[in-house]
Write an enzyme that holds these catalytic residues in place. Structure first.
Site, short mmCIF file in Angstrom:
data_model
loop_
_atom_site.label_atom_id
_atom_site.label_comp_id
_atom_site.label_asym_id
_atom_site.label_seq_id
_atom_site.Cartn_x
_atom_site.Cartn_y
_atom_site.Cartn_z
CG HIS A 175 42.11 33.95 41.77
ND1 HIS A 175 40.90 33.31 41.84
CD2 HIS A 175 42.88 33.44 42.78
CE1 HIS A 175 40.93 32.44 42.85
NE2 HIS A 175 42.11 32.51 43.44
CB ALA A 176 47.52 37.34 39.31
NE ARG A 177 44.21 31.64 36.12
CZ ARG A 177 44.58 30.36 36.01
NH1 ARG A 177 45.63 30.04 35.28
NH2 ARG A 177 43.93 29.42 36.63
CG ASN A 249 39.05 32.95 46.86
OD1 ASN A 249 38.73 33.67 47.82
ND2 ASN A 249 38.15 32.42 46.05
NE ARG A 250 41.20 26.67 46.52
CZ ARG A 250 40.50 27.42 45.67
NH1 ARG A 250 40.08 28.62 46.02
NH2 ARG A 250 40.17 26.96 44.48
CG HIS A 302 36.86 35.09 41.71
ND1 HIS A 302 38.03 34.44 42.04
CD2 HIS A 302 36.33 35.51 42.88
CE1 HIS A 302 38.19 34.47 43.35
NE2 HIS A 302 37.18 35.11 43.90
CE1 TYR A 304 35.93 29.23 31.75
CE2 TYR A 304 38.03 29.83 32.68
CZ TYR A 304 37.23 28.92 32.03
OH TYR A 304 37.74 27.70 31.69
CD GLU A 377 34.46 32.24 39.51
OE1 GLU A 377 35.15 32.76 38.60
OE2 GLU A 377 34.97 31.63 40.48
O1 0X9 Z 1 38.50 28.55 42.95
C1 0X9 Z 1 38.23 29.73 43.27
O2 0X9 Z 1 38.87 30.36 44.09
C2 0X9 Z 1 37.06 30.43 42.57
N1 0X9 Z 1 37.04 30.10 41.16
S1 0X9 Z 1 38.21 30.67 40.14
O3 0X9 Z 1 38.07 30.00 38.86
N2 0X9 Z 1 37.99 32.21 39.90
O4 0X9 Z 1 39.48 30.46 40.74
C3 0X9 Z 1 35.76 30.02 43.22
C4 0X9 Z 1 35.67 30.31 44.69
C5 0X9 Z 1 34.34 29.98 45.30
N3 0X9 Z 1 34.33 30.26 46.74
C6 0X9 Z 1 34.80 29.39 47.65
N4 0X9 Z 1 35.17 28.19 47.32
N5 0X9 Z 1 34.85 29.79 48.90
ZN ZN Z 2 39.30 33.54 40.69
#
Ligand code: 0X9
Ligand code: ZN
Length: 417
Positions: A175-177, A249-250, A302, A304, A377
Site C-alpha cells: 500500500h503506497a501510503r 491487497n484485494r 502494512h 496501521y 500492521e
Molecule cells: O485492508 C488491508 O488490505 C489491510 N489493512 S490496511 O489498513 N493496511 O489497508 C489488512 C489486510 C488483512 N489481510 C486480508 N484481509 N487478507
Molecule cells: Zn495496508
C-alpha cells in the site's frame, strides 16, 4: 517521468529541498467515532460511502473506533449525519496536511547518501540495495517490474552455510501510503545483513534460515504518494477514465471476490481489479511467493493498527492449523511489547480486523502453501495513522525486528528445525 538524469557529482554535499506531495489536505480531519451497536457500524460505513470518504480504520468489535478522513467542505454535514445517529465524533487528527508537512524533514533529502532513519525514495532504495551486494551475505535480485516500469528488487540474506534451508520472506509498501512499512523492512535488512550490534540471535537465525526481503512491492504507488498524493494507496494503472489504480491487497488470485471487502468500482480505494491478478505487480509477487518451495513464513507488512494477524481474510473460518500461526504470532507480539511497550493484537484477519478477500497473506498460504503467513500492521493506533513522523522510523524498526527475531526463533523450536 520519475527518473531525472542529474549528474551525481554536482549533488555532492548539496541538500536538496524536496517539495512535498502536490495534492494538499489542508483542513482535512480524521474523525474518530465509537459505534454503540452493530447497526451503527453498518450506518457509519454506509455514510462514509455516501460521502466518498477515506476510511482509515474499521471497528472490529463494539468497543472499537472507526477512523475516517473528512474534507473541510463535508465535515459539517457528515458530523450532523453522525450526530443524528446518536453518536459523537471527536476530531482525532485536526489537520492532515500539518502531519504531512511535519513528516517531510524525515524524507531523504541528500542525493548522495542513504539514510536508513528517513523515508527514502524508490530510486535511492534500489541504489542502496545494490550497494549491499558487496556484503558476502547479501545477493540482490529483481523480482519483476511495475506497470510504470520500475524495478521491484529483493535481497536474499544467507550465511551461505548448508543448502535447502527453510526461508522467511517479508515485504513492505504494497500500500503506497504506508511508508513506515518500507522503512521497517529496510531496517530489518540492515540488521540482518550487517548485524551492527553483534547480536548472537541474528547469527543463530542465519544458521537456520535464508531470509528474503522486498521493501517496496508497489513502487509506482509509493513514488506517487511521495510526489503527488500522500494518501495514495493503490497501484498506478489507469483502469477507467478518471480513475486510476487497483488495491493490490484485494487483487490476489485466491478466493478473489470484489464483493467481499473489495470493490468492482475503479474509483474506490479498495478496487479489487477487473479479475484476479489483473495487475502486473500482483503477478510478480504471486510468482515469487509460489516460486520458492523453501518459504515457510511470509510477513506482508502494512500500517496501521498494531496487529499481527493471519489468514483467512476471505472467511471467518479458521485454517486447520491456526493454533500454530497464533502461537508464533503471540511470540512476536510479546517481544514487541517488551521493546517499547507497544501492544499488538494477534488473531485471524477477518475476526480481528475485517473481511477482505484477495489479500497477499491468503494467497501465500492458500495458493503457495506458505504455512506461516501473516499481515503485520505496524504502529500506531491512530494518533498519526497513515502519516507517522520520521521519529517513528527507529522505534518501529526496533520493535518490529524484535518481534521478527522472536518469531523466527520460536519457529525453529516449534518446527524442530
Ligand atoms: O485492508 C488491508 O488490505 C489491510 N489493512 S490496511 O489498513 N493496511 O489497508 C489488512 C489486510 C488483512 N489481510 C486480508 N484481509 N487478507
Ligand atoms: Zn495496508
Amino acid at each position: 517521468m520519475w527518473t531525472k538524469a542529474v549528474p551525481a557529482i554536482s549533488l555532492i554535499g548539496i541538500v536538496l529541498s524536496l517539495p512535498g506531495p502536490t495534492k494538499r489536505y489542508d483542513g482535512h480531519s480524521v474523525l474518530q467515532i465509537l459505534p454503540k451497536t452493530i447497526e451503527n457500524v453498518h450506518q457509519l460505513i454506509a455514510l462514509s460511502q455516501k460521502y466518498h470518504l477515506d476510511i482509515w480504520k474499521s471497528p472490529r468489535f463494539l468497543n472499537d473506533t472507526f477512523d475516517v478522513r473528512v474534507d473541510p467542505e463535508q465535515v459539517i454535514s457528515f458530523v450532523h449525519d453522525i450526530e443524528s445517529l446518536g453518536l459523537k465524533p471527536t476530531h482525532w487528527i485536526k489537520d492532515v496536511q500539518k502531519l504531512i508537512d511535519e513528516a517531510l524533514p524525515g524524507r531523504s533529502r541528500r542525493a548522495t547518501s542513504f539514510n536508513i532513519g528517513a523515508f527514502n525514495g524508490h530510486n535511492s532504495i534500489n541504489t542502496y540495495l545494490d550497494s549491499l551486494s558487496t556484503n558476502s551475505r547479501v545477493s540482490v535480485h529483481t523480482m519483476g517490474h511495475s506497470y510504470e516500469g520500475r524495478t521491484i528488487k529483493y535481497v536474499k540474506i544467507s550465511n551461505n552455510v548448508g543448502s535447502g534451508k527453510k526461508a522467511i520472506y517479508a515485504d513492505g509498501g504494497i500500500h503506497a501510503r504506508e511508508w513506515l512499512a518500507v522503512s521497517t523492512v529496510l531496517y530489518m535488512i540492515d540488521q540482518m545483513a550487517n548485524n551492527p550490534s553483534n547480536d548472537r540471535t541474528i547469527e543463530a537465525l542465519l544458521g537456520k534460515f535464508d531470509f528474503y526481503f522486498a521493501p517496496v512491492v508497489n513502487p509506482d504507488g509509493y513514488e506517487y504518494s511521495r510526489s503527488h498524493d500522500r494518501m495514495w494507496r493503490k497501484n498506478r494503472r489507469p483502469v477507467q477514465h478518471g480513475c486510476t489504480g487497483v488495491d493490490l491487497n484485494r487483487n490476489f488470485a485466491y478466493h478473489w471476490n470484489p464483493d467481499n471487502g473489495g470493490s468492482h468500482n475503479p474509483c474506490e480505494e479498495v478496487h479489487s481489479g477487473t479479475h484476479a491478478a489483473s495487475e502486473v505487480e500482483t503477478k510478480v509477487l504471486q510468482n515469487f511467493l509460489c516460486g520458492n518451495s523453501n518459504f515457510i513464513a511470509y510477513l506482508n507488512i502494512h500500517t496501521y493498527g498494531q496487529y499481527w494477524i493471519y489468514p483467512w481474510g476471505y472467511t471467518p473460518v479458521l485454517p486447520a492449523d491456526y493454533r500454530d500461526l497464533d502461537h508464533l504470532g503471540r511470540a512476536a507480539a510479546t517481544a514487541i511489547r517488551h521493546t517499547h511497550g507497544t501492544t499488538f493484537t494477534v488473531g485471524e484477519d477477518t475476526r480481528v480486523l475485517y473481511a477482505a478477500a484477495g489479500g497477499a497473506d491468503d494467497y501465500a498460504k492458500g495458493a503457495c502453501g506458505v504455512k506461516y503467513s501473516y499481515t503485520v500492521e505496524l504502529r500506531d493506533t491512530g494518533r498519526y495513522g497513515f502519516v507517522p513522523p520520521s521519529s517513528y522510523i527507529a522505534p518501529a524498526g526496533e520493535e518490529t525486528f524484535a518481534g521478527f527475531k522472536a518469531f523466527a526463533t520460536e519457529l525453529v523450536h516449534y518446527e524442530h528445525l
